[in-house]
Write an enzyme that holds these catalytic residues in place. Sequence first.
Site, PDB file in Angstrom:
ATOM      1  N   HIS A 184       1.436  11.841   0.377  1.00 44.22           N
ATOM      2  CA  HIS A 184       0.398  11.414   1.324  1.00 44.22           C
ATOM      3  C   HIS A 184      -0.957  12.023   0.955  1.00 44.22           C
ATOM      4  CE1 HIS A 184       2.352   9.140   4.584  1.00 44.22           C
ATOM      5  NE2 HIS A 184       3.441   9.830   4.282  1.00 44.22           N
ATOM      6  N   ALA A 224      -2.745  16.028  10.543  1.00 44.02           N
ATOM      7  CA  ALA A 224      -1.357  15.808  10.137  1.00 44.02           C
ATOM      8  C   ALA A 224      -0.435  16.644  11.010  1.00 44.02           C
ATOM      9  CB  ALA A 224      -1.174  16.184   8.667  1.00 44.02           C
ATOM     10  N   ARG A 234      -4.624  10.177  -0.451  1.00 44.42           N
ATOM     11  CA  ARG A 234      -5.922  10.285   0.211  1.00 44.42           C
ATOM     12  C   ARG A 234      -7.033  10.743  -0.718  1.00 44.42           C
ATOM     13  NH1 ARG A 234      -2.681  12.721   4.235  1.00 44.42           N
ATOM     14  NH2 ARG A 234      -3.507  14.789   3.767  1.00 44.42           N
ATOM     15  N   GLY A 269       6.799   0.302  12.914  1.00 41.26           N
ATOM     16  CA  GLY A 269       8.042   0.919  12.479  1.00 41.26           C
ATOM     17  C   GLY A 269       7.864   1.660  11.168  1.00 41.26           C
ATOM     18  N   ALA A 306       3.031  16.622  10.521  1.00 43.00           N
ATOM     19  CA  ALA A 306       4.283  16.880   9.811  1.00 43.00           C
ATOM     20  C   ALA A 306       4.385  18.341   9.391  1.00 43.00           C
ATOM     21  CB  ALA A 306       4.392  15.988   8.582  1.00 43.00           C
ATOM     22  N   LYS A 346       1.425   1.004   9.091  1.00 47.03           N
ATOM     23  CA  LYS A 346       0.582   1.462  10.197  1.00 47.03           C
ATOM     24  C   LYS A 346      -0.398   2.543   9.770  1.00 47.03           C
ATOM     25  CE  LYS A 346       4.179   4.597  11.925  1.00 47.03           C
ATOM     26  NZ  LYS A 346       5.075   4.353  10.769  1.00 47.03           N
TER      27      LYS A 346
END
Length: 206
Positions: free
Chosen positions: A51, A35, A55, A8, A37, A13
């Site tokens: 994000h 990615a 990384r 979720g 998005a 995750k």
Amino acid sequence: MIHLVLGGARSGKSRYGEALVRQYTALGFDACYVATAQALDDEMATRIAKHQAGRTDDGIEWQLFEESLALTALLKRLAKPGRVILVDCLTLWLTNQLLASNAKVDDEPAPTEWSGADLITSTSQASNDEALANWQAEKTAFVDSLAELEGVVVLISNEVGSGIVPLGELSRQFVDEAGWLNQAVAALADNVTLVVAGLPLALKPL
């Protein structure tokens, strides 16, 4: 090798998926980050930037690829022995496919974590049917391609079926399609892991 990681919103995750990638890079694999998005507004752009920043110091030398729609073709091009690919995430890819196929949608952009509650609220039945038909073709091509991919592919996807059934026909259709996509991928995957509160639970193999 296909590894499906479900969870979720804010379940951990993606972090777990990155940990899987790190195990392979320790063995000499090179790593690709795909990615799905889209930075459709300032808020989404900020999320993506966070994000990306996370990384930079995760110990993985990523090759970044941004692809909101043509995921199947990209994976076919990238997958090869000695490479691990992380796709984050399948449910945003589904969202992009449905939005791209609808002639009339609200201005509200897609969130980075789907609850399924507010996908689309206004569209004609004809455009909705077309969107679903287009999606089914894309889904079939994607699922069929998984068995052909070389190397390791880690697929992140939201588990959206454990909450309240959302209002709105298309939002409910999104939840249905996300669930069916996860089932189809899980059936072919070598490993399936459900992440809850940062803790991984192996679903396959048992």
